[in-house]
Write a protein that holds these residues in place. Sequence first.
Motif, PDB file in Angstrom:
ATOM      1  N   ALA A  59       0.855  -1.179   0.000  1.00 38.59           N
ATOM      2  CA  ALA A  59       0.000   0.000   0.000  1.00 38.59           C
ATOM      3  C   ALA A  59       0.896   1.235   0.000  1.00 38.59           C
ATOM      4  N   THR A  60       0.851   1.971  -1.087  1.00 35.73           N
ATOM      5  CA  THR A  60       1.710   3.145  -1.230  1.00 35.73           C
ATOM      6  C   THR A  60       0.857   4.386  -1.408  1.00 35.73           C
ATOM      7  N   TYR A  61       1.079   5.371  -0.556  1.00 32.21           N
ATOM      8  CA  TYR A  61       0.399   6.656  -0.660  1.00 32.21           C
ATOM      9  C   TYR A  61       1.220   7.527  -1.595  1.00 32.21           C
ATOM     10  N   MET A  62       0.542   8.166  -2.558  1.00 28.75           N
ATOM     11  CA  MET A  62       1.257   8.852  -3.624  1.00 28.75           C
ATOM     12  C   MET A  62       0.468  10.065  -4.118  1.00 28.75           C
ATOM     13  N   THR A  63       1.185  11.071  -4.599  1.00 27.49           N
ATOM     14  CA  THR A  63       0.570  12.239  -5.227  1.00 27.49           C
ATOM     15  C   THR A  63       0.513  12.037  -6.739  1.00 27.49           C
ATOM     16  N   LEU A  64      -0.146  12.933  -7.427  1.00 22.23           N
ATOM     17  CA  LEU A  64      -0.246  12.853  -8.884  1.00 22.23           C
ATOM     18  C   LEU A  64       1.112  12.950  -9.567  1.00 22.23           C
ATOM     19  N   ASP A  65       2.068  13.619  -8.920  1.00 28.26           N
ATOM     20  CA  ASP A  65       3.402  13.726  -9.511  1.00 28.26           C
ATOM     21  C   ASP A  65       4.368  12.678  -8.962  1.00 28.26           C
ATOM     22  N   GLY A  66       3.839  11.645  -8.304  1.00 26.54           N
ATOM     23  CA  GLY A  66       4.647  10.492  -7.913  1.00 26.54           C
ATOM     24  C   GLY A  66       5.352  10.583  -6.580  1.00 26.54           C
ATOM     25  N   ASP A  67       5.097  11.627  -5.791  1.00 29.65           N
ATOM     26  CA  ASP A  67       5.735  11.784  -4.479  1.00 29.65           C
ATOM     27  C   ASP A  67       5.185  10.730  -3.515  1.00 29.65           C
ATOM     28  N   ILE A  68       6.079   9.938  -2.944  1.00 29.69           N
ATOM     29  CA  ILE A  68       5.669   8.926  -1.967  1.00 29.69           C
ATOM     30  C   ILE A  68       6.307   9.182  -0.598  1.00 29.69           C
ATOM     31  N   SER A  69       6.931  10.338  -0.429  1.00 24.84           N
ATOM     32  CA  SER A  69       7.722  10.555   0.781  1.00 24.84           C
ATOM     33  C   SER A  69       7.342  11.749   1.645  1.00 24.84           C
ATOM     34  N   ASN A  70       6.647  12.703   1.146  1.00 23.05           N
ATOM     35  CA  ASN A  70       6.382  13.935   1.900  1.00 23.05           C
ATOM     36  C   ASN A  70       4.936  14.009   2.368  1.00 23.05           C
ATOM     37  N   MET A  71       4.471  12.916   2.958  1.00 27.84           N
ATOM     38  CA  MET A  71       3.054  12.776   3.312  1.00 27.84           C
ATOM     39  C   MET A  71       2.541  13.864   4.251  1.00 27.84           C
ATOM     40  N   MET A  72       3.365  14.363   5.124  1.00 30.99           N
ATOM     41  CA  MET A  72       2.902  15.386   6.069  1.00 30.99           C
ATOM     42  C   MET A  72       2.417  16.635   5.333  1.00 30.99           C
ATOM     43  N   ASP A  73       2.873  16.834   4.102  1.00 33.46           N
ATOM     44  CA  ASP A  73       2.491  18.013   3.332  1.00 33.46           C
ATOM     45  C   ASP A  73       1.183  17.850   2.566  1.00 33.46           C
ATOM     46  N   TRP A  74       0.748  16.608   2.309  1.00 30.76           N
ATOM     47  CA  TRP A  74      -0.405  16.420   1.421  1.00 30.76           C
ATOM     48  C   TRP A  74      -1.387  15.335   1.822  1.00 30.76           C
ATOM     49  N   HIS A  75      -1.015  14.379   2.595  1.00 32.22           N
ATOM     50  CA  HIS A  75      -1.864  13.220   2.865  1.00 32.22           C
ATOM     51  C   HIS A  75      -3.135  13.549   3.648  1.00 32.22           C
ATOM     52  N   PHE A  76      -3.018  14.253   4.735  1.00 32.03           N
ATOM     53  CA  PHE A  76      -4.141  14.385   5.666  1.00 32.03           C
ATOM     54  C   PHE A  76      -5.290  15.241   5.133  1.00 32.03           C
ATOM     55  N   ASP A  77      -5.050  16.062   4.130  1.00 28.92           N
ATOM     56  CA  ASP A  77      -6.130  16.837   3.520  1.00 28.92           C
ATOM     57  C   ASP A  77      -7.134  15.935   2.802  1.00 28.92           C
ATOM     58  N   TYR A  78      -6.735  14.723   2.459  1.00 29.72           N
ATOM     59  CA  TYR A  78      -7.575  13.818   1.672  1.00 29.72           C
ATOM     60  C   TYR A  78      -7.936  12.539   2.428  1.00 29.72           C
ATOM     61  N   PHE A  79      -7.514  12.452   3.663  1.00 32.34           N
ATOM     62  CA  PHE A  79      -7.746  11.237   4.451  1.00 32.34           C
ATOM     63  C   PHE A  79      -9.002  11.418   5.284  1.00 32.34           C
ATOM     64  N   GLY A  80     -10.159  11.160   4.636  1.00 24.38           N
ATOM     65  CA  GLY A  80     -11.442  11.321   5.287  1.00 24.38           C
ATOM     66  C   GLY A  80     -11.938  10.026   5.916  1.00 24.38           C
ATOM     67  N   GLU A  81     -13.215  10.014   6.197  1.00 25.48           N
ATOM     68  CA  GLU A  81     -13.851   8.859   6.843  1.00 25.48           C
ATOM     69  C   GLU A  81     -13.746   7.592   5.986  1.00 25.48           C
ATOM     70  N   GLU A  82     -13.923   7.740   4.672  1.00 21.37           N
ATOM     71  CA  GLU A  82     -13.816   6.584   3.782  1.00 21.37           C
ATOM     72  C   GLU A  82     -12.404   6.005   3.797  1.00 21.37           C
ATOM     73  N   ALA A  83     -11.413   6.871   3.789  1.00 26.89           N
ATOM     74  CA  ALA A  83     -10.024   6.410   3.804  1.00 26.89           C
ATOM     75  C   ALA A  83      -9.681   5.749   5.129  1.00 26.89           C
ATOM     76  N   GLN A  84     -10.200   6.299   6.217  1.00 30.02           N
ATOM     77  CA  GLN A  84      -9.958   5.686   7.534  1.00 30.02           C
ATOM     78  C   GLN A  84     -10.534   4.269   7.569  1.00 30.02           C
ATOM     79  N   LYS A  85     -11.721   4.108   7.015  1.00 35.89           N
ATOM     80  CA  LYS A  85     -12.338   2.779   6.968  1.00 35.89           C
ATOM     81  C   LYS A  85     -11.511   1.834   6.095  1.00 35.89           C
ATOM     82  N   ALA A  86     -11.064   2.305   4.932  1.00 38.25           N
ATOM     83  CA  ALA A  86     -10.257   1.471   4.027  1.00 38.25           C
ATOM     84  C   ALA A  86      -8.931   1.090   4.683  1.00 38.25           C
TER      85      ALA A  86
END
Length: 186
Positions: A7-34
């Motif tokens: 399971a790899t978290y990734m941005t549209l430009d392929g970033d898999i390392s700077n999650m603190m900058d982009w991940h949590f804005d999109y991690f809603g209830e559906e993502a928590q369940k998944a």
Amino acid sequence: MSKIVNATYMTLDGDISNMMDWHFDYFGEEAQKAATTQLAEADALIMGRETYDGFSAAWSSRAGADEFADRMNNIKKYVVSSTLTEPEWSNTEVISENVVEKIREIKESGTNLLQYGFGDVSRLMLENGLLDELRLWLHPVLSGKAQASELLYRDTPQAKFTFNGVEAHDTGLLILSYVPVNATKG
């Protein structure tokens, strides 16, 4: 049948390392369940040393915070490393020799393995037909700050995949599932 899921978290430009900058804005209830379902389906985690160092610090500090954190702390963990000798994170075993054979033995024992992030261990499993599923958690953002070493793509041999499904979330997050063409069963 056991399997190994990456399971790899990734941005549209392929970033898999700077999650603190982009991940949590999109991690809603559906993502928590998944994410909870994904972790619940795993019998153990497998990771490299870099992921181990980050995860052990982050999750150990969250012990008792919630069921997800407790599961992360208590689940069996395998760390592929030639330098880690005495892991401090609970329930951790180091794999330092005969890595491919050991991972194959774990998988054949019926253990479902989950790996977060994509790095050397992922490529090793992919090249040896051990990876059964690649889940890309695609976030609808361009990071714009990833260095070459922080991108999903690396200068490695071509690997082909078969589309396995997609889960779309209201936040715009997509969980794309692919099966490597060379994955072994069992």
